[in-house]
Enzyme design. Structure first.
Site, short mmCIF file in Angstrom:
data_model
loop_
_atom_site.label_atom_id
_atom_site.label_comp_id
_atom_site.label_asym_id
_atom_site.label_seq_id
_atom_site.Cartn_x
_atom_site.Cartn_y
_atom_site.Cartn_z
N GLY A 96 0.81 -1.22 0.00
CA GLY A 96 0.00 0.00 0.00
C GLY A 96 0.84 1.26 0.00
N ALA A 97 1.98 1.22 -0.67
CA ALA A 97 2.92 2.35 -0.62
C ALA A 97 2.84 3.25 -1.85
CB ALA A 97 4.35 1.84 -0.46
N GLY A 143 2.24 4.87 3.55
CA GLY A 143 3.12 3.87 2.96
C GLY A 143 4.15 4.49 2.06
N SER A 197 -4.79 0.32 14.27
CA SER A 197 -5.56 1.57 14.28
C SER A 197 -6.01 1.85 15.69
CB SER A 197 -6.78 1.45 13.36
OG SER A 197 -7.71 2.49 13.60
N TYR A 215 -14.06 -2.85 10.43
CA TYR A 215 -12.72 -2.25 10.43
C TYR A 215 -12.06 -2.43 11.79
CZ TYR A 215 -9.00 1.21 10.04
OH TYR A 215 -7.77 1.83 10.03
#
Length: 338
Positions: free
Chosen positions: A38-39, A44, A168, A194
């Site tokens: 996810g960069a 990221g 998170s 989530y």
């Protein structure tokens, strides 16, 4: 984790006494190979940029190869001394994850660090190719499989290899639906899904680190607080009240992705955290409100499941069975317990 430790395994001062760690504190990373999922944008990207700036060979892995290549080019344009490559990785597809691991291994590179940063948040309700509710499928199950497929490379490269996974502050609200880990009964890809995926990540990190003791690989979890990234914008289902409220709070209170990424950068690079596997890097928080300072401090998750070792093992074992069942259905082999 235990508060009795005062000295790291390398004899350094207890890293919990180091406050306000930033990219400037990162030591040289020359010779290290790091995968950051996810960069292609957001935290990221900043994590990848900082590691490459300090000499690492960074592989940007995300769903869009075109965006990965663009992100890699942008990093190169900043004049980093490390190397940056792009690879396609779709965490919603087990076949893509298996193909990614095979392609990486074919490059005959070591792997010093895997940064499991990619994730989705309050997306429109859907399912992954394996039938998981999208949020838990990508955030938790996808990275569970990827980590296991690359574990042999991490062990081979160690000692000193690391896995860093993104949690998170919403882990505080998370719980585990033991009868439905796949999210088959979910009616939306909402805050419950989530939050549950994020406490499951922390539990996985701690169980995996316990199983890896003595292997040369350590595992860490991080959370950045509220961040102004595309995770809270482009990907939101704005038809939901929760989405709009979180988006508004993020826009008003959230901090820049560059600063937030310190929580990933430190466990991915700081040698003083050797021997502190299982630790959680986070800004200080007041219940669900994360304070926007000291993003790379070592703290404790708020959810009691983060301290329930029996629950960690139960989650790990159930997840392994589910993942291997899905792999077998598609003729993709299997993974072994660590």
């Amino acid at each position: 984790m235990s508060s009795s430790r005062s000295v790291g395994s390398n004899g350094s001062v207890d890293p919990r006494s180091k406050h306000f760690w930033t990219t400037r504190d990162m030591p040289p990373q020359d010779g290290k190979v790091v995968i950051v999922t996810g960069a292609s944008s957001g935290m990221g990207w900043y994590c990848a940029q900082a590691l490459a700036e300090h000499g690492a060979h960074v592989i940007i892995a995300a769903r869009s190869l075109e965006r990965c290549q663009s992100a890699a080019s942008l990093i190169k344009e900043t004049g980093v001394r490390g190397k940056v490559d792009a690879m396609h990785l779709d965490l919603s597809s087990f076949r893509s994850i298996v193909d990614f691991a095979k392609e990486f291994k074919a490059r005959k590179l070591p792997l010093h660090t895997l940064v499991n940063n990619a994730g989705v948040f309050l997306v429109p309700f859907d399912h992954t190719q394996e039938g998981f509710e999208t949020t838990v499928g990508i955030n938790y199950f996808g990275h569970f499989l990827l980590t296991h497929l690359l574990m042999d490379k991490l062990k081979e490269t160690g000692p000193g290899s690391r896995v860093v996974s993104m949690a998170s502050l919403f882990e505080l609200l998370g719980s585990v639906n033991w009868s439905d880990l796949e999210g088959k009964s979910a009616k939306e890809s909402g805050l419950f899904e989530y939050s549950s995926s994020k406490i499951e990540i922390i539990m996985f990190v701690r169980e995996l680190n316990k199983r890896l003791r003595g292997s040369g690989v350590e595992v860490f979890a991080s959370q950045p607080g509220l961040v102004q990234t595309q995770l809270n914008g482009r990907k939101l289902d704005h038809g939901k009240l929760t989405s709009n409220l979180v988006d508004l709070a993020t826009r008003v209170y959230g901090q820049r992705a560059e600063k937030a990424s310190y929580c990933l950068q430190r466990p991915a690079s700081d040698p003083t955290v050797d021997g502190y596997g299982g630790s959680y890097f986070s800004p200080p928080w007041l219940w669900i409100l994360a304070l926007n300072l000291d993003h790379a401090g070592m703290r404790e998750p708020g959810n009691s499941l983060a301290r329930d070792e029996a629950a960690w093992a139960r989650l790990y074992n159930q997840t392994l069975l589910i993942v291997n069942s899905k792999l077998a259905e598609k003729g993709l082999g299997s993974i072994e317990a660590v």
